[in-house]
Structures are given as C-alpha cells and as structure tokens.
Design a protein around this motif. Structure first.
Motif, short mmCIF file in Angstrom:
data_model
loop_
_atom_site.label_atom_id
_atom_site.label_comp_id
_atom_site.label_asym_id
_atom_site.label_seq_id
_atom_site.Cartn_x
_atom_site.Cartn_y
_atom_site.Cartn_z
N VAL A 158 -78.35 3.38 47.51
CA VAL A 158 -77.90 4.76 47.70
C VAL A 158 -78.41 5.34 49.01
O VAL A 158 -77.74 6.17 49.63
CB VAL A 158 -78.36 5.63 46.52
CG1 VAL A 158 -78.11 7.12 46.79
CG2 VAL A 158 -77.65 5.20 45.22
N ALA A 159 -79.57 4.88 49.46
CA ALA A 159 -80.28 5.51 50.58
C ALA A 159 -79.44 5.81 51.81
O ALA A 159 -79.58 6.88 52.41
CB ALA A 159 -81.48 4.65 50.96
N PRO A 160 -78.55 4.91 52.24
CA PRO A 160 -77.81 5.20 53.49
C PRO A 160 -76.84 6.37 53.38
O PRO A 160 -76.35 6.86 54.40
CB PRO A 160 -77.05 3.89 53.75
CG PRO A 160 -77.72 2.86 52.92
CD PRO A 160 -78.23 3.58 51.72
N ARG A 161 -76.55 6.80 52.15
CA ARG A 161 -75.51 7.81 51.97
C ARG A 161 -76.02 8.98 51.13
O ARG A 161 -76.95 8.84 50.35
CB ARG A 161 -74.30 7.18 51.27
CG ARG A 161 -73.59 6.14 52.09
CD ARG A 161 -72.75 5.22 51.21
NE ARG A 161 -73.58 4.28 50.47
CZ ARG A 161 -73.11 3.34 49.67
NH1 ARG A 161 -71.81 3.26 49.47
NH2 ARG A 161 -73.91 2.50 49.05
N SER A 162 -75.39 10.13 51.31
CA SER A 162 -75.65 11.29 50.45
C SER A 162 -74.36 11.56 49.69
O SER A 162 -73.45 12.22 50.20
CB SER A 162 -76.06 12.51 51.28
OG SER A 162 -76.27 13.63 50.45
N LEU A 163 -74.29 11.04 48.48
CA LEU A 163 -73.03 11.06 47.73
C LEU A 163 -73.07 12.04 46.57
O LEU A 163 -74.04 12.08 45.81
CB LEU A 163 -72.73 9.65 47.17
CG LEU A 163 -72.47 8.55 48.20
CD1 LEU A 163 -72.40 7.20 47.51
CD2 LEU A 163 -71.17 8.83 48.95
#
Length: 280
Positions: A158-163
């Motif tokens: 999840v870390a690379p994105r803010s979903l």
C-alpha cells in the motif's frame, strides 16, 4: 547476523519457552459461535473438539466450513452441550446469555470472546487467550507471527499509494469505522471512503452517492459477473460497472473479514494479491 534471522531465533525461543501442555492436560472443547469455531479448529488438536456451532459448516459465514464437516454440529442450545460434557465451552459475546448461564450452573467452564474486537492488538490477545485455554500457547505465537508478517506485506504493497477504498457489500451496505475491514485498512494505510458518504459505523448507500463520492477503488465480496440475487444486483449495475470495472475492484470474500481471528492474515494476503493485480 541479520535482523530477519534474529527475529526467527526470537520466535523459536518464545515457542520453546511457551511449549504446549501434555496431551492429558489439554481440555476437550465445544464452540457455540462461528468465529470461535474457526479459532478452535486452528489452535486445538482435532481430538479435543467435541462440537462446533450450528453455522460452522455454512460457507457463507465460515472460512473453514469444509473442515468443520469433520466435527459434530451442535444445535445451539444447552442440552446437547450438557450431554457432551466438554471441559470447556467457548462462545461469542453476542451468543445467548441464558445458554451460557445454564451451562455455568451445571459446572461447565464457559469462556466468552469478543468476536468484533476493537483493534488488531485485541485480535492477537484473543488468539493467545484461546490457545492458552486449549493447551497450545505455541500455536498462538505462530499465528500471531503469521498475522504480523501479513500486515508487513500489506503495508509494503500500500505504501507507494494513498488509496481511498469503499467497502461495498450486498444491497449497498458500506462498512464504516469500527468494522474489521476498517481496522485492516487503518493498519496498512488504506483510507476507508465510507466517511465521504457520511457513513459512520456502517449503513446503506445509494448508487448515486457511491458514484458521486468517487473512491479510487471499491472492495466487494464476489467478483462474479452475474447477480445471484437482488442483494448482489446493485454491484453489477451498469453505472457501477462503468466506473468500477474489475480493474478497480478489490475482491475479498466476506467470510475473511467477519471474525476477529486467524483468518485476517489470509484476508491481508489476498488484499496484497488484489492490489498487485489491479496495478498491472
């Protein structure tokens, strides 16, 4: 020595220190709740299990429904439990209080578990509590380690994105704060888009409101391209399919997120697999 190797040695040391009770000291057990069923099947020896709840074999509720067929299915009342006379009965906090009290009056040890824990730390505490009751504390440490590893993998995915993800179930039900799925989201860095719809702990949302809120992804329980009944028909509405095709849907069976127990590690690993699929 690497940090990973040190963690493995620490875990092995904990397992050796905790150990398991001798077979003669391990209690026989019966479960009256579908959530405690699954912990019992995971953490005990098969020979210890006297019976499981009436819903233990229901695949719509239990992730271990197929395995549950090996064991006696209980009626849900106190009568068959008193006939079986297990050393221990484990139940959920929402099970019938009168049944628990009747068993206790007959001298049966009854331990109640919160099947909707408030945090993943509480989930781990309950796994340890159940394993200790069953005489297998070493198995709890393995399951807790498995959950921690799944959390770490999900955080990395999840870390690379803010979903912003909307958990959307049958008939437009949305899971809000306090739900297990929301706890998992918070733990790994996903944002529950339910708050954008004004949904607090949970509630129904209209198709129009869902589309207007524009979450990045939706989470559903089934990836089928046909509706089994009216409850799932909304998920296949043309408007929702247009804005949220398979490439914008995380599919995690609901059975993995209705109980606070060992199956949450499986839910997190499936979440990672789904995010990887969507990112391709």
């Amino acid at each position: 020595m690497s940090a990973a190797a040190l963690r493995v040695l620490a875990l092995l040391g904990a397992l050796l220190a905790a150990g398991a009770a001798p077979a003669a000291e391990r209690p026989s057990v019966a479960s009256t709740n579908v959530c405690t069923d699954q912990m019992v099947m995971t953490l005990s020896d098969a020979a210890q299990i006297k019976g499981l709840s009436p819903y233990s074999r229901d695949p719509s509720q239990s992730w271990l429904a197929a395995e549950a067929r090996r064991f006696k299915r209980l009626s849900g009342g106190a009568e068959d439990l008193m006939m079986l006379r297990p050393d221990l009965v484990v139940s959920g906090s929402y099970d019938k209080r009168a049944t628990r009290e009747m068993l206790q009056q007959q001298g049966v040890k009854v331990v109640t578990f919160n099947v909707m824990p408030d945090s993943l730390d509480e989930v781990k505490q309950q796994i340890r509590k159940m394993a200790a009751l069953l005489g297998h504390p070493d198995r709890a440490e393995l399951e807790v380690a498995r959950l921690d590893a799944a959390i770490a993998r999900a955080r990395a995915a999840v870390a690379p994105r803010s979903l912003r993800v909307l958990p959307l179930w049958r008939r437009g039900w949305v899971s809000g704060q306090g739900s297990l799925i929301s706890l998992l989201f918070a733990e790994v860095g996903l944002i529950n888009a339910a708050s954008d719809l004004g949904v607090a702990s949970g509630g129904y949302a209209s198709l129009e409101a869902i589309v207007k809120s524009k979450p990045d992804l939706i989470l559903v329980a089934d990836g089928a391209d046909y509706a089994e009944d009216e409850g799932t028909a909304l998920l296949l509405h043309p408007a929702l399919q247009r804005f949220y095709p398979a490439t914008k849907r995380i599919v995690i069976p609901e059975q993995l997120t209705v109980c606070g127990g060992v199956m949450l590690a499986d839910a997190l690993d499936l979440l990672v697999a789904e995010l990887t699929r969507i990112a391709r």
